[in-house]
Write a protein that holds these residues in place. Structure first.
Motif, short mmCIF file in Angstrom:
data_model
loop_
_atom_site.label_atom_id
_atom_site.label_comp_id
_atom_site.label_asym_id
_atom_site.label_seq_id
_atom_site.Cartn_x
_atom_site.Cartn_y
_atom_site.Cartn_z
N ALA A 13 48.81 28.77 41.30
CA ALA A 13 47.27 29.24 42.49
C ALA A 13 46.77 28.63 42.01
N HIS A 14 45.14 28.20 42.36
CA HIS A 14 43.97 27.15 41.91
C HIS A 14 43.66 27.73 40.89
N ILE A 15 42.71 27.31 40.00
CA ILE A 15 41.72 28.32 39.07
C ILE A 15 41.09 29.28 39.98
N ASP A 16 41.21 30.90 39.47
CA ASP A 16 39.92 31.06 40.64
C ASP A 16 40.91 31.39 40.96
N HIS A 17 41.51 31.91 41.60
CA HIS A 17 42.20 32.56 42.74
C HIS A 17 42.72 33.90 42.64
N GLY A 18 43.23 34.41 41.32
CA GLY A 18 43.40 35.46 40.87
C GLY A 18 44.77 36.00 40.48
N LYS A 19 45.29 34.63 39.69
CA LYS A 19 46.57 35.03 39.29
C LYS A 19 46.89 36.08 38.08
N SER A 20 45.79 35.80 37.88
CA SER A 20 46.21 36.64 36.42
C SER A 20 45.75 38.15 36.44
N THR A 21 45.18 38.18 37.70
CA THR A 21 44.19 39.48 37.92
C THR A 21 45.41 40.50 39.24
N LEU A 22 46.14 39.43 39.42
CA LEU A 22 47.41 39.99 40.31
C LEU A 22 48.54 40.41 39.25
N GLU A 40 41.19 44.32 30.86
CA GLU A 40 41.66 43.36 31.95
C GLU A 40 41.84 42.43 31.37
N GLN A 41 43.21 41.63 32.93
CA GLN A 41 43.47 40.15 32.11
C GLN A 41 44.49 40.34 30.99
N VAL A 42 45.32 41.18 30.46
CA VAL A 42 46.20 41.59 29.38
C VAL A 42 46.90 40.11 29.13
N LEU A 132 48.02 36.01 50.23
CA LEU A 132 46.56 35.39 50.75
C LEU A 132 45.85 36.99 49.80
N ASN A 133 45.20 36.97 49.06
CA ASN A 133 44.15 37.57 47.94
C ASN A 133 43.40 37.69 48.17
N LYS A 134 42.38 38.83 47.98
CA LYS A 134 40.89 39.02 47.76
C LYS A 134 40.44 38.91 49.77
N VAL A 135 41.35 39.61 50.12
CA VAL A 135 41.26 40.90 51.57
C VAL A 135 40.34 41.19 51.39
N ASP A 136 39.53 41.84 50.22
CA ASP A 136 38.55 42.83 50.29
C ASP A 136 37.27 42.18 50.46
N LEU A 137 37.38 40.66 50.24
CA LEU A 137 35.40 40.34 50.27
C LEU A 137 35.04 40.14 51.83
N PRO A 138 33.86 40.49 52.21
CA PRO A 138 33.65 40.16 53.58
C PRO A 138 33.59 38.72 54.42
N ILE A 163 46.74 41.09 50.28
CA ILE A 163 46.29 42.18 49.46
C ILE A 163 44.76 42.09 48.89
N SER A 164 44.34 42.58 47.58
CA SER A 164 43.10 42.16 46.92
C SER A 164 43.45 42.69 45.89
N ALA A 165 43.81 41.67 44.43
CA ALA A 165 44.65 42.28 43.36
C ALA A 165 43.66 42.82 42.91
N LYS A 166 41.87 42.74 42.48
CA LYS A 166 40.94 43.57 42.49
C LYS A 166 40.90 45.21 42.73
N THR A 167 41.48 45.19 44.03
CA THR A 167 41.19 46.48 44.51
C THR A 167 43.38 47.14 44.34
P1 GDP Z 1 43.15 32.79 37.56
O1 GDP Z 1 41.90 32.12 37.48
O2 GDP Z 1 43.52 32.55 38.77
O3 GDP Z 1 43.71 33.84 36.36
O4 GDP Z 1 41.90 33.92 37.96
P2 GDP Z 1 41.36 35.38 38.01
O5 GDP Z 1 42.53 36.91 37.91
O6 GDP Z 1 40.83 35.59 36.52
O7 GDP Z 1 40.55 35.71 38.79
C1 GDP Z 1 39.13 35.00 39.19
C2 GDP Z 1 37.77 36.14 39.94
O8 GDP Z 1 38.20 36.54 40.81
C3 GDP Z 1 37.66 37.22 38.66
O9 GDP Z 1 36.43 37.72 38.71
C4 GDP Z 1 38.70 37.85 39.01
O10 GDP Z 1 37.73 39.69 38.96
C5 GDP Z 1 38.56 37.90 40.86
N1 GDP Z 1 39.31 38.56 41.48
C6 GDP Z 1 40.65 38.44 42.05
N2 GDP Z 1 40.87 38.99 42.38
C7 GDP Z 1 40.63 39.59 43.24
C8 GDP Z 1 40.31 40.17 44.52
O11 GDP Z 1 41.34 40.55 45.52
N3 GDP Z 1 39.22 40.68 44.85
C9 GDP Z 1 37.80 39.99 44.73
N4 GDP Z 1 36.96 40.24 44.99
N5 GDP Z 1 37.63 39.38 43.51
C10 GDP Z 1 39.32 39.63 42.73
#
Ligand code: GDP
Ligand code: MG
Length: 597
Positions: A13-22, A40-42, A132-138, A163-167
């Motif tokens: 993924a691009h940075i911050d798109h949610g790899k580590s959270t997933l 978080e982010q084990v 497709l991540n972060k679908v919880d965001l408006p 998905i929403s990796a966060k929720t």
């Molecule tokens: P990485 O750089 O791809 O490893 O991304 P991270 O897993 O570190 O996530 C980057 C940021 O996006 C963090 O602040 C996460 O909490 C947030 N994030 C990840 N997944 C989701 C999601 O499904 N929904 C929302 N709202 N935020 C998310």
């Protein structure tokens, strides 16, 4: 597990798109860790990763999943870094897997590193599942982003998992997609052992720990194995997997990932990309291994305390074991004494290595001016690669110099395109292509690497308020009008601060460095002249006025303990300084002086 119930996959993924959270959610959903162990982010287990919020090292975890078909599957996950400087880490992880989860932030869409990573995965022959991540965001627009994935990448996104990796929404969907859509690995359990060395690191108690991917045969405790390229033989002490805790197992077979230890104390015995074979029944052919990485930025690293030279040498060897994209060789500097010339994949990589040396090995270091690799054509017809500005031959011996160029892909919302184009042309960029993807522009530029290494990424982020993304590849060498700028402090040459620049930028950068140094070098008991010069010609100059008081002067009266503390502090500060002639320059000045603004 039978081989047809193993799945090896990377998350890209691009940075911050949610790899580590997933990755966290997948570990949680499959019970790899108890709720108490789950932070978080084990997988970002380096302090540096947690602080900066980025993944530096690829990590691997074995997950066990009972699928809807009622069968147990072994899923081996590799989390990978997203920043362009760590692309080499990504390419290695991909070689150990059969498939990728392509995570795209549904509120951001496809970014420069999404593209770069997906092309690497395609090249590695991967089956790719778009997520497709972060679908919880408006602000999420999953349908639009699906279309983008099809238009820009050319990947079928109709079955993308939302998905929403966060929720934790639809993590089950990801697990099912892994089982049903990715192919199992191939391998022959009866063939002689062949295992790929994917990564390695040094553990104080276990010696070298080697992360492997078994291709054919089996590897077990007690077995005598040989490193095919390095030639060293070892007896396997421990075989295991990460859950993400280290857990010992009896053996690893075809398609499996895990680690081995063999009481290896000599780090040079292990090389990433090597093939591990059975010593008694050796396979004939090695695995393809990895492309060697080619450093693009070099700088000198010197211990602040000259007595730390041997410790630095050992630390570099251990770090190199954990980071094959990092290179080093011994060098000396007139100003700094004995040290090492070190090669990196970019400036972030340089900063990370420098910080790891300070934290993990407790070393105080001075980094000299980073430089790209120039090609010097001498009048004698000889051609040499120049890694260190201090080694530049006398101009009378130079016929011409070539510098490296890159091809950069920049994606940016339309509103900020103007600022990005200005930045690129200031940096001698040449536009190759400009297209649109929805309301985002994709600009392709050729740029001299020299104009990019120091601060281009920071500038790009600041002029686009963080919205621009960037990726690059090397794109050959071209002749250029380059000069070396020397820095003199009270008339003494500080070779560690010399740098090479295009003639048109020389004055601006010379002036900027002198101004920076004026702020970075503390006042001393005498006046200090700082000059930038090309050959004998001074192009910029600053003066630091003299200081006459000692630090304790501001403690009126007699608080002795306070006075002592101040003197201690001053001494501590001295340790981090280097003497040039009579002038002391703080360690922090070396890299800071070179960051332009
Ligand atoms: P990485 O750089 O791809 O490893 O991304 P991270 O897993 O570190 O996530 C980057 C940021 O996006 C963090 O602040 C996460 O909490 C947030 N994030 C990840 N997944 C989701 C999601 O499904 N929904 C929302 N709202 N935020 C998310
Ligand atoms: Mg991460």
């Amino acid at each position: 597990t039978p081989i047809d119930r193993i799945r090896n996959f990377s998350i890209i993924a691009h940075i911050d798109h949610g790899k580590s959270t997933l990755a966290d959610r997948l570990i949680q959903a499959t019970g790899g860790l108890s709720a108490r162990e789950m932070t978080e982010q084990v997988l970002d287990n380096m302090d540096l990763e947690k602080e900066r919020g980025i993944t530096i090292k690829a990590q691997t975890v074995r997950l066990t999943y009972k699928a809807k078909d009622g069968l147990d599957y072994t899923l081996n996950l590799m989390d990978t870094p997203g920043h362009v400087d760590f692309a080499y880490e990504v390419s290695r992880s991909l070689a150990a897997c059969e498939g990728s989860l392509l995570v795209v932030d549904a509120s951001q869409g496809v970014e420069a590193q999404t593209l770069a990573n997906v092309y690497q995965a395609i090249e590695a022959g991967h089956e790719i599942v778009p997520i497709l991540n972060k679908v919880d965001l408006p602000a999420a627009e999953p349908e639009k982003v699906k279309q983008q994935i099809e238009d820009v990448i050319g990947l079928d996104a109709s079955d993308a998992v939302m998905i929403s990796a966060k929720t934790g929404l639809n993590i089950e969907g990801v697990l099912e997609a892994l089982v049903t859509r990715l192919p199992p690995p191939k391998g022959d359990p009866d063939a002689p052992l062949k295992a790929l060395v994917v990564d390695s690191w040094y553990d104080q108690y276990l010696g070298v720990v080697i992360l492997i991917r078994v291709k054919d045969g089996r590897i077990r405790r007690g077995q005598k194995v040989r490193m095919m390229a390095r030639g060293s033989a070892h007896s396997v002490e421990q075989v295991g997997v990460f859950t993400p805790r280290m857990v010992a197992v009896d053996d690893l077979g075809p398609g499996e990932m895990g680690y081995i230890t063999a009481a290896i104390k000599t780090v040079a015995d292990v090389a990433v990309g090597d093939t591990i074979i059975d010593d008694r029944n050796p396979a004939a052919e090695p695995l393809p291994g990895f492309k060697p990485s080619i450093p693009v930025v070099w700088c000198g690293l010197y211990p602040v305390d000259a007595d730390d030279f041997e410790k630095l040498r050992e630390s570099l060897a251990k770090l190199r074991l954990n980071d094959a994209s990092f290179h080093y060789e011994a060098e000396t500097s007139a100003a700094l004494g004995f040290g090492f010339r070190c090669g990196f994949l970019g400036l972030l990589h340089l900063e990370i290595i420098q910080e790891r040396l300070q934290r993990e090995f407790d070393l105080d270091l001075i980094a000299t001016a980073p430089s790209v690799v120039y090609r010097v054509h001498r009048t004698s017809g000889e051609v040499e690669e120049l890694h260190n500005p201090a080694d530049m031959p006398d101009p009378s011996q130079i016929d011409h110099i070539e510098e490296p160029w890159i091809k950069a892909t920049i994606m940016v919302p339309d509103d900020y395109l103007g600022a990005i184009l200005t930045l690129c042309s200031e940096r001698r960029g040449q536009q190759v292509d400009l297209t649109y993807v929805g309301n985002r522009a994709m600009a392709v530029y050729r740029l001299p690497l020299n104009e990019v290494v120091f601060d281009f990424y920071d500038r790009l982020k600041s002029v686009s308020r963080g919205y621009a993304s960037f990726d690059y590849q090397m794109d050959g060498y071209a002749e250029s009008d380059l000069v070396r700028i020397s820095i003199l402090v009270n008339g003494d040459l500080v070779d560690a601060l010399s740098f090479i620049a295009h003639r048109s930028q020389a004055e601006r950068r010379g002036r900027s460095i002198c101004e920076k140094l004026k702020d970075l070098i503390p006042r001393q008991l005498f006046k200090i002249a700082i000059q930038a010069a090309i050959g004998g010609r001074v192009i910029a100059r600053e003066t630091i006025g003299a200081l006459s008081k000692d630090v304790t002067a501001k403690c009126y009266g007699g608080d002795i303990s306070r006075k002592r503390k101040l003197l201690e502090k001053q001494k501590e500060g001295k340790k981090r300084m280097r003497q040039f002639g009579k002038v002391e320059i703080p360690q922090s000045a070396f890299l800071a002086a070179l960051k332009m603004d």
